[in-house]
Write a protein that holds these residues in place. Structure first.
Motif, short mmCIF file in Angstrom:
data_model
loop_
_atom_site.label_atom_id
_atom_site.label_comp_id
_atom_site.label_asym_id
_atom_site.label_seq_id
_atom_site.Cartn_x
_atom_site.Cartn_y
_atom_site.Cartn_z
N GLU A 68 42.35 26.73 58.91
CA GLU A 68 42.40 26.23 60.28
C GLU A 68 41.01 25.84 60.79
O GLU A 68 40.85 24.85 61.50
N CYS A 119 46.97 18.61 54.48
CA CYS A 119 47.80 18.90 55.64
C CYS A 119 48.33 17.64 56.32
O CYS A 119 49.46 17.63 56.80
N ILE A 150 44.39 31.46 55.49
CA ILE A 150 44.89 30.46 56.43
C ILE A 150 43.94 30.24 57.61
O ILE A 150 43.80 29.13 58.12
N ASN A 174 50.39 24.53 56.64
CA ASN A 174 49.10 25.22 56.53
C ASN A 174 49.12 26.35 55.49
O ASN A 174 48.19 26.44 54.70
#
Lengths: 180, 110
Positions: free
Chosen positions: A161, A139, A157, A146
């Motif tokens: 995160e 990233c 996803i 993402n």
């Protein structure tokens, strides 16, 4: 249309049929990024071997590649990532991991401060758990969005995160001397 | 992107990476193309064919329904119609044989 003007998917269809020039075109197009990922995940000294192994897999498995299933870049960079992770694990378990994430050919006499900073960052990244390291490199270093990074890693996803948040926290702690 | 993210991105970008050159690309190319390509098996190809026929059904329903109908017609015309015909022929032969035997038996009795 010239080969180099064709997109990855069109070239891959040709490679599946054994088209060597199309393979060469894909190789030249994606080698720099493959080397960058390999360098960051497993170390600079492993980058060429990882890139080579990944492109050999690309060539040999091309007939099995399914165009509609996933983007070429997602499929290929997952190969690079997995190959790099395997190398990193092997080096770690063999005890040969010697923090070569910094450039061994860098002129440290001229850039002593920068070299020290680079070494500290590299060490901090190498200390991260595997998935956090891969997530943060994809990233931040490879500038993947993402969703793209999650697709390459084969995770949701939300999981990505979470990994990014934990990695940022760990790096912030590790690199507090550099005002991160 | 927050200032922290920006700083982290700059730090990570400052890390050196292996830069490929032409010689490296050439080495990788020549080693890769020496390897034989692995062709998918017949079973996998068949699976893909059916998957492609069934995927995205609403968008091109007519074409795919036509293809599936063609497969069904070929299957039935090859199997479903011949089998009863063959069975019917066997039945007739059996009845004829049985009648013959009966006739012979009856004839003998008569």
């Amino acid at each position: 249309m010239q080969l180099h003007e064709q997109d990855d998917e069109a070239l891959m269809k040709l490679v599946a049929g054994g088209h060597r020039l199309a393979f060469n075109c894909l190789l030249r197009r994606h080698l720099p990024r493959a080397c960058a990922i390999a360098s960051r995940v497993a170390g600079i000294s492993e980058a060429e071997d990882i890139a080579q192994e990944s492109f050999i897999k690309l060539w040999t498995h091309a007939p099995s590649w399914q165009p509609g299933k996933s983007k070429f870049t997602t499929w290929f960079y997952r190969i690079v990532m997995n190959t790099a992770i395997d190398r990193f694990r092997a080096r770690k378990s063999a005890g040969t991991l010697d923090w070569d994430f910094a450039d061994p050919e860098a002129d440290t006499s001229q850039h002593l401060v920068h070299a020290e900073e680079t070494r500290a960052i590299a060490r901090a990244i190498a200390k991260l758990p595997e998935k956090q390291r891969v997530a943060i490199l994809l990233c931040y270093r490879q500038e993947r969005t993402n969703p793209e990074a999650a697709a390459i890693m084969g995770i949701h996803i939300k999981s990505l995160e979470g990994l990014l948040a934990r990695a940022r926290k760990a790096l912030k702690e590790e690199l507090k001397d550099y005002e991160l | 992107m927050t200032p922290e993210d920006d700083k982290l991105q700059k730090l990570l970008r400052s890390l050196p990476v292996k830069m490929p050159d032409d010689a490296m690309a050439e080495r990788i190319f020549s080693r890769a193309v020496m390897q034989p390509q692995r062709r998918p098996s017949g079973g996998l190809m068949l699976t893909r064919l059916f998957a492609s026929l069934c995927s995205q059904w609403p968008e091109d329903m007519a074409v795919k329904a036509g293809a599936l109908a063609a497969v069904a017609i070929i299957t039935f015309s090859a199997g479903a119609y011949e089998a009863p015909a063959a069975q019917a022929e066997a039945d007739i032969n059996f009845v004829a044989l049985a009648m013959g035997n009966m006739g012979g038996g009856m004839g003998g009795a008569l």
